[in-house]
Design an enzyme around this catalytic site. Sequence first.
Site, PDB file in Angstrom:
ATOM      1  N   LYS A 100     -14.190 -32.829  25.750  1.00 20.08           N
ATOM      2  CA  LYS A 100     -12.802 -32.525  25.386  1.00 20.08           C
ATOM      3  C   LYS A 100     -11.863 -33.685  25.694  1.00 20.08           C
ATOM      4  O   LYS A 100     -10.792 -33.789  25.107  1.00 20.08           O
ATOM      5  CB  LYS A 100     -12.351 -31.242  26.066  1.00 20.08           C
ATOM      6  CG  LYS A 100     -13.062 -30.023  25.479  1.00 20.08           C
ATOM      7  CD  LYS A 100     -12.492 -28.717  25.962  1.00 20.08           C
ATOM      8  CE  LYS A 100     -13.135 -27.547  25.249  1.00 20.08           C
ATOM      9  NZ  LYS A 100     -14.586 -27.387  25.592  1.00 20.08           N
TER      10      LYS A 100
HETATM   11  C1  LIG Z   1     -15.518 -26.704  24.803  1.00 22.53           C
HETATM   12  C2  LIG Z   1     -16.956 -26.990  25.064  1.00 22.53           C
HETATM   13  C3  LIG Z   1     -17.961 -26.675  24.118  1.00 22.53           C
HETATM   14  C4  LIG Z   1     -17.666 -25.962  22.811  1.00 22.53           C
HETATM   15  O1  LIG Z   1     -16.891 -26.727  21.955  1.00 22.53           O
HETATM   16  P1  LIG Z   1     -16.192 -26.053  20.667  1.00 22.53           P
HETATM   17  O2  LIG Z   1     -15.399 -27.143  20.056  1.00 22.53           O
HETATM   18  O3  LIG Z   1     -15.345 -24.934  21.194  1.00 22.53           O
HETATM   19  O4  LIG Z   1     -17.259 -25.560  19.792  1.00 22.53           O
HETATM   20  C5  LIG Z   1     -19.263 -27.040  24.402  1.00 22.53           C
HETATM   21  N1  LIG Z   1     -19.589 -27.630  25.572  1.00 22.53           N
HETATM   22  C6  LIG Z   1     -18.667 -27.945  26.506  1.00 22.53           C
HETATM   23  C7  LIG Z   1     -19.094 -28.584  27.772  1.00 22.53           C
HETATM   24  C8  LIG Z   1     -17.319 -27.645  26.293  1.00 22.53           C
HETATM   25  O5  LIG Z   1     -16.408 -27.933  27.230  1.00 22.53           O
END
Ligand SMILES: *Cc1c(COP(=O)(O)O)cnc(C)c1O
Length: 454
Positions: A100
């Site tokens: 993220k």
């Molecule tokens: C947010 C997240 C996901 C999922 O991502 P999306 O964009 O919601 O599909 C997967 N793995 C981790 C570690 C995350 O923080």
Amino acid sequence: MGFEDVLLTGLASDGGLYVPESLPHFSLEEIRSWRGLSYSELAFNIMHPFVSDAIPEDDFRKMLDETYAGFAHKAVAPLVQLDTNEWVLELFRGPTLAFKDFALQLLGRLLDYVLEKRKQHVVIMGATSGDTGSAAIEGCRHCEHVDIFILHPHQRVSEVQRRQMTTVIGDNIHNIAVEGNFDDCQKMVKESFGDQSFLGGKTQLAAVNSINWARIMAQIVYYFQASLALGGPDRSMAFSVPTGNFGDIFAGYLAKKMGLPISQLVIATNRNDILHRFMSGNRYEQHQLEHTLSPSMDIMVSSNFERLLFDLHGRDGAAVKELLENAAKGPVSIEDYRWRHARKLFDSDAVDDKTTCETIREVFEQNEYLLDPHTAIGVKAARNCRRDPSVPMITLGTAHPAKFPDAIAESGLTVKPELPPHMADLFEREERYTVLDNDVTGVQSFIAEHWKNA
Ligand SMILES: *Cc1c(COP(=O)(O)O)cnc(C)c1O
């Protein structure tokens, strides 16, 4: 609606999500010419068509340089090989050790830039069960025109999770530990967005959740980067993506539409498998939330999936609106030919906790490489769904294993995942947070009193 407004507001006026009117399309020749560019230069080429006039080129380049210089690896998103033609794209070298950061580090800078220009201020308010709050906080630490208040349930997040949020010290950063659970926190956020009068009209709330279009945009870049590193665009690639809200994999789908040769996209879910159930049986149906070892993928509905449904319905917003209204009441299906089209675009798999742990153990035994539980789900789904062994299969590595030590322990390994050197002193750093009662009025007064110009 221009880029600036889309950045500042989450939802479109009809209640739906923003998507660009049209996508830029890059020729193979153009993509080929990007070989050897730095991550930040590549990011400029891919995102500039979306940002266009909202930010002058030089300013945007500078912003991207600063954003990706904050990652602890020169390649920003390095590839690690697991087997012949099998790879993990490490997206966890940013400040909070999860993918993220790619979007939120940029989003903070974009927001601040636009607010400076407009002489405006916003208060970002959000709730976290532990995993995602830190990326938003880190993204805002340098912002002049943004205050961020993140609510977490007091004593119900792990110490690593709490410290990742509370050791980011800044006048505009406000961690609130609520004497309640995550649902209580979420309710307070929702209520506050519904009635912002507690701010006295002097500032406004903004959200940076996963439906913000700018976040998706930033995630398109690493699909191109990984492909170029492995011989693209003259070879096609397969990607397996650990998925919750369908944001990260939707970015891959867009990369493909923008001209990147991608021959397979695998949706990898945990037991919260609404997407896998839809892909395998054309039934979109909410189930109870399951708590798993991969908590960042624990969802009941997948908020960005609406963006794909829009394309599947020939970009007919009214049809999607009706479908989603029905989906809120019970299971729905889409016309068979549309569903078949979705199946051509995506493969899918759901992986339970036991298999997640087995995969962590197996990959460690084969490679002496530790996967976090989310990435392990991606690797397992990639191995189950792979169609053509001559095509490189790239799993997106979404988090660093040290963020999720419980899953590693449960997999039966005795090795302990270590925090990387730049985080090694996390447990010695000063923390700052305020504990408040489970009472929305108290939380709102705290915000009204503590944002910058209050
Ligand atoms: C947010 C997240 C996901 C999922 O991502 P999306 O964009 O919601 O599909 C997967 N793995 C981790 C570690 C995350 O923080």
